[in-house]
Design a protein around this motif. Sequence first.
Motif, short mmCIF file in Angstrom:
data_model
loop_
_atom_site.label_atom_id
_atom_site.label_comp_id
_atom_site.label_asym_id
_atom_site.label_seq_id
_atom_site.Cartn_x
_atom_site.Cartn_y
_atom_site.Cartn_z
N SER A 1 0.97 20.63 -36.38
CA SER A 1 1.63 19.40 -36.79
C SER A 1 0.62 18.36 -37.26
O SER A 1 -0.54 18.35 -36.84
CB SER A 1 2.45 18.80 -35.64
OG SER A 1 3.48 19.70 -35.23
N GLN A 2 1.11 17.48 -38.12
CA GLN A 2 0.34 16.34 -38.59
C GLN A 2 1.02 15.07 -38.09
O GLN A 2 2.24 14.97 -38.09
CB GLN A 2 0.27 16.32 -40.12
CG GLN A 2 -0.27 17.60 -40.74
CD GLN A 2 -1.71 17.84 -40.38
OE1 GLN A 2 -2.52 16.91 -40.38
NE2 GLN A 2 -2.06 19.08 -40.08
N ALA A 3 0.20 14.11 -37.68
CA ALA A 3 0.77 12.88 -37.12
C ALA A 3 -0.02 11.67 -37.60
O ALA A 3 -1.13 11.78 -38.13
CB ALA A 3 0.76 12.95 -35.59
N ILE A 4 0.59 10.51 -37.39
CA ILE A 4 -0.04 9.22 -37.65
C ILE A 4 0.01 8.41 -36.36
O ILE A 4 1.07 8.31 -35.72
CB ILE A 4 0.68 8.45 -38.78
CG1 ILE A 4 0.60 9.23 -40.10
CG2 ILE A 4 0.08 7.06 -38.94
CD1 ILE A 4 -0.79 9.38 -40.66
N TYR A 5 -1.12 7.84 -35.98
CA TYR A 5 -1.17 6.94 -34.84
C TYR A 5 -0.67 5.58 -35.32
O TYR A 5 -1.31 4.90 -36.12
CB TYR A 5 -2.59 6.85 -34.31
CG TYR A 5 -2.80 5.94 -33.13
CD1 TYR A 5 -1.93 5.97 -32.04
CD2 TYR A 5 -3.89 5.07 -33.08
CE1 TYR A 5 -2.13 5.14 -30.94
CE2 TYR A 5 -4.11 4.25 -31.99
CZ TYR A 5 -3.22 4.29 -30.92
OH TYR A 5 -3.43 3.47 -29.83
N ARG A 6 0.51 5.18 -34.87
CA ARG A 6 1.20 4.03 -35.44
C ARG A 6 0.42 2.71 -35.36
O ARG A 6 0.43 1.94 -36.32
CB ARG A 6 2.56 3.86 -34.76
CG ARG A 6 3.56 4.95 -35.14
CD ARG A 6 4.94 4.64 -34.60
NE ARG A 6 5.92 5.58 -35.12
CZ ARG A 6 7.21 5.30 -35.29
NH1 ARG A 6 7.67 4.11 -34.98
NH2 ARG A 6 8.02 6.22 -35.75
N PRO A 7 -0.28 2.42 -34.26
CA PRO A 7 -0.96 1.12 -34.20
C PRO A 7 -2.03 0.93 -35.27
O PRO A 7 -2.28 -0.21 -35.69
CB PRO A 7 -1.57 1.11 -32.80
CG PRO A 7 -0.69 2.00 -32.00
CD PRO A 7 -0.29 3.10 -32.95
N THR A 8 -2.67 2.00 -35.73
CA THR A 8 -3.77 1.86 -36.68
C THR A 8 -3.55 2.59 -37.99
O THR A 8 -4.28 2.36 -38.96
CB THR A 8 -5.08 2.40 -36.06
OG1 THR A 8 -4.92 3.80 -35.80
CG2 THR A 8 -5.42 1.65 -34.78
#
Length: 480
Positions: free
Chosen positions: A369-376
């Motif tokens: 899976s690919q993800a994005i760390y929302r705060p940054t």
Amino acid sequence: MIQGAGSNVGKSMLVAGIARAATRAGLRVAPFKPQNMSNNAAVTVDGGEIGRAQALQALACGRDPVVDMNPVLLKPETDIGAQVILRGQRIATVQARAYGQMKAQLLPEVLASFHALAKTCDLIIVEGAGSPAEINLRAGDIANMGFAAAAGVPVVLIGDIDRGGVIAQLVGTHVVLDPSDDALIKGFAINKFRGDPSLFADGMTAIAGRTGWTPLGILPWFADAWRLPAEDVMDVASRPGGPIRIAVPRLNRIANFDDLDPLSTTPDVSVEIVPEGRPLPLDADLILLPGSKSTIADLAHFRAQGWDIDLAAHIRRGGHVLGICGGYQMLGQTIADPNGIEGPPGSVPGLGHLDITTVMGRQKRVKLSQAIYRPTGDAVSGYEIHLGQTTGPATQSPWLTLDGRPEGAQSADGRIMGCYLHGLFAADAFRAAYLARLGKPVTAGDYGASVQTTLDALADHIAAHLDLDALLGMAETIKG
């Protein structure tokens, strides 16, 4: 095929190092392990599970991991039972005696994977499991000599001198093996030597004289082995480092603990693995609850150590908590297992620090899976490997976007967080951003480059101390 005169003699590291050396020499190389037993699994590009060591070995070869590299993976769930993964997919949960009867049916599948893999490369380096001296397990064996005989693969036997008794390990193996199995062993080597290797010259002569095997060399202790991802939970050790203290309770069925590897190699971080019988440290900056193969049983074990009390005290003092996969599930209000996946059907209370509930299902999610760390907005790559489905009010505060959907949960103050994504700390930018939340300065470094550099150093180490030309010259053309 690299086999060991005992468990944990360094087979996995040797296969990785030999594979990297052969790859650098221009060969197309692939790793192979017929049968592995580990709860530290990797997810492959073809959507299955294999042992973490084979994924590292694939990296050493410059290849993507595929299920044919480890066709049979056993994932222990109890002291006498394990989940059976065949060519990447779960097919059964069986007890040890029943598995012994199943092995004969698995050998054709193992050989099919071996031959499929052989079509993609010039050289296969095979890793054995345990020791071929366990002759009580020889009938139906697919992990050591049973596979070597069926596939026609020559064997190099490795002894671990660090434990002592290495001459007896190797010569004793020669004595107890059936002559036809013994004839498959072409050479031997000594691993984990500390001090002056010349002091063991007479030992090498003694072993060669008593076995008829070709001596291939003495490998000194490789001090940087800890920088590579560990497969065996016994190799997960505390790593003193910088001022950021991360405490990790050692669960009985800890799983997919590769989340700890990038943290252990970060200079500003000290990772402390807390064994049973010891409290969670009062001065930890972060308590990380890792994955588990048997979440409900490990939750009971967690409580039996009094760690639930320690964790609550840590939270009251303003400490941070992160739960990954099984650890995430434990942090919730309840864990329900209506189908008896992990044991008797029922429901148990969680630790109650996140407003979530988890229901165990029959369908396992196994996915890169690919993800994005929302705060940054930092990108993260990882994998999912779990049975449970988690819902609840806290999931309305996700801190990741995973494959385009919200993922994870956190407390109102953001100090308690959980998610299903393994491997996220391998992303340098995310690791730096997350650790900065703990209030201390951090330099994340380049984890991927560190692993590659260490693999090169391992290959150099092996090339300097083993007769690689002789070892690779023992390889034979695959028949059939």
